[in-house]
Design an enzyme around this catalytic site. Structure first.
Site, mmCIF file in Angstrom:
data_model
loop_
_atom_site.group_PDB
_atom_site.id
_atom_site.type_symbol
_atom_site.label_atom_id
_atom_site.label_comp_id
_atom_site.label_asym_id
_atom_site.label_seq_id
_atom_site.Cartn_x
_atom_site.Cartn_y
_atom_site.Cartn_z
ATOM 1 C CG HIS A 1 0.076 0.255 2.671
ATOM 2 N ND1 HIS A 1 0.042 1.570 3.022
ATOM 3 C CD2 HIS A 1 0.125 -0.898 3.363
ATOM 4 C CE1 HIS A 1 0.689 0.886 4.344
ATOM 5 N NE2 HIS A 1 1.196 -0.536 4.467
ATOM 6 C CG ASP B 1 2.761 -20.786 12.275
ATOM 7 O OD1 ASP B 1 3.107 -21.437 13.627
ATOM 8 O OD2 ASP B 1 3.315 -21.562 11.631
ATOM 9 C CB SER C 1 2.403 -3.565 5.600
ATOM 10 O OG SER C 1 1.312 -2.723 6.381
#
Length: 331
Positions: A150, A273, A288
């Site tokens: 992003h 996990d 991110s």
């Protein structure tokens, strides 16, 4: 100013029908971005001998405006703006301003502050941002890299920062604030401000892109980039750097794949996990850009955490990142 880099992306048509191979990384890096122009993040009043004044407000400046020129002089830093204002000593000046991608001119005069004698505009401005994010991929042939999935937006105005220059630097994760439902966690670390690994050329809604100074800086096995049609619900993995500089692979489940999205939420995933859930609680700020792998291919990158579900997040398709990288390089 330091920002947490995790919070969207036009799904472009694939620029290349043939699969492309890149090295998935998952390494934490420092990201430094210097803006093109200075961003107005707030307006204020100045105490003068004649009372309160705000030249910025009076001439119509708004939060989110980008000042690119004062008279004929290009400005890209707070220091440049301050120097010009002092040199003009309150003379009339023309500001060139970008607002919603359109350029316009406004005329004003700086006001002299009675407290310190400095000429001021009455606007809070920002010229740079820095923080920690995750490298998604590098092209081993060209050194092209993508990170975040992003864009970097101003924390106060949410405006996408226009890039003049920038770099990625080595970083190390020193700790984790564990995420819980209703309160996102975050990675905490430090990065070098003196050693650059690569330079940035684009800050886009679909990621931040650049070129490594040395294409051999990061090594690994290249994998094909999945097309949108190849991405499916079910088991997948992500590469994440949540301690020091060590990258580990963790299991996730892709819950949904969206079509024709207008932002970077191309898919939804859930961390399965137990090791990552124990360390971070799920998806946290700073992750991110963590690459998402499925069926031996790079399918995407983590972009957002769901605030009310710390173990879940959104991701962008890797194909869309690469398409945006190519488009930005050609403009």
């Amino acid at each position: 100013m330091t920002v947490a880099l995790v919070p969207g992306a036009q799904a472009a048509e694939s620029q290349n029908s043939a699969p492309r191979s890149v090295i998935p990384l998952g390494r934490a890096v420092g990201i430094k971005l210097f803006a093109q122009g200075v961003l107005v993040v707030g307006l204020s009043d100045i105490t003068t001998d004649q009372g309160l004044a705000s030249p910025a407000r009076a001439c119509g400046l708004q939060e989110g405006d980008v000042i690119t020129h004062i008279n004929d002089a290009q400005v890209s830093s707070i220091e440049e703006v301050q120097t010009i204002l002092q040199d003009l000593e309150g003379q009339e000046m023309e500001l060139t301003v970008l607002r919603d991608e359109e350029s316009q001119e406004v005329t004003t005069r700086a006001a002299q502050c009675s407290t310190d004698g400095a000429y001021k505009l009455g606007a809070w401005i920002r010229d740079s941002m820095a923080g920690i994010g995750t490298l998604t991929f590098v092209d081993p042939e060209t050194g092209l890299f993508g990170t975040l999935g992003h864009g970097i937006n101003d924390v106060d105005t949410a405006v996408l920062m226009k890039l003049q220059s920038g770099a990625i630097t080595p970083a190390s994760v020193a700790g984790v604030v564990k995420g819980v439902n209703g309160r996102p966690g975050e990675l905490r670390g430090a990065f070098s401000s003196s050693q650059d690994l690569g330079t940035l050329y684009a800050n886009t809604e679909s990621g931040v892109f650049g070129h490594l100074q040395d294409p051999g800086t990061f090594t690994g096995t290249p994998v094909p980039v999945a097309t949108a049609e190849e991405v499916h619900t079910g088991q997948a993995t992500i590469l994440a750097n949540v301690a020091g500089t060590e990258v580990e692979e963790y299991t996730v489940e892709i819950l949904k794949v969206y079509s024709n999205t207008s932002d970077t939420r191309d898919l939804m995933l859930r961390v399965t996990d137990p090791r990552l859930l124990e360390k971070t609680g799920g998806i946290v700020q700073g992750m991110s850009g963590s690459p998402i792998l499925q069926d031996g291919k790079l399918v995407g990158a983590v972009t957002h955490v769901l605030i009310d579900h710390a173990d879940r997040g959104y991701g962008i398709l890797a194909q869309n990142m690469l398409d945006q990288a190519a488009q930005a390089q050609n403009t």
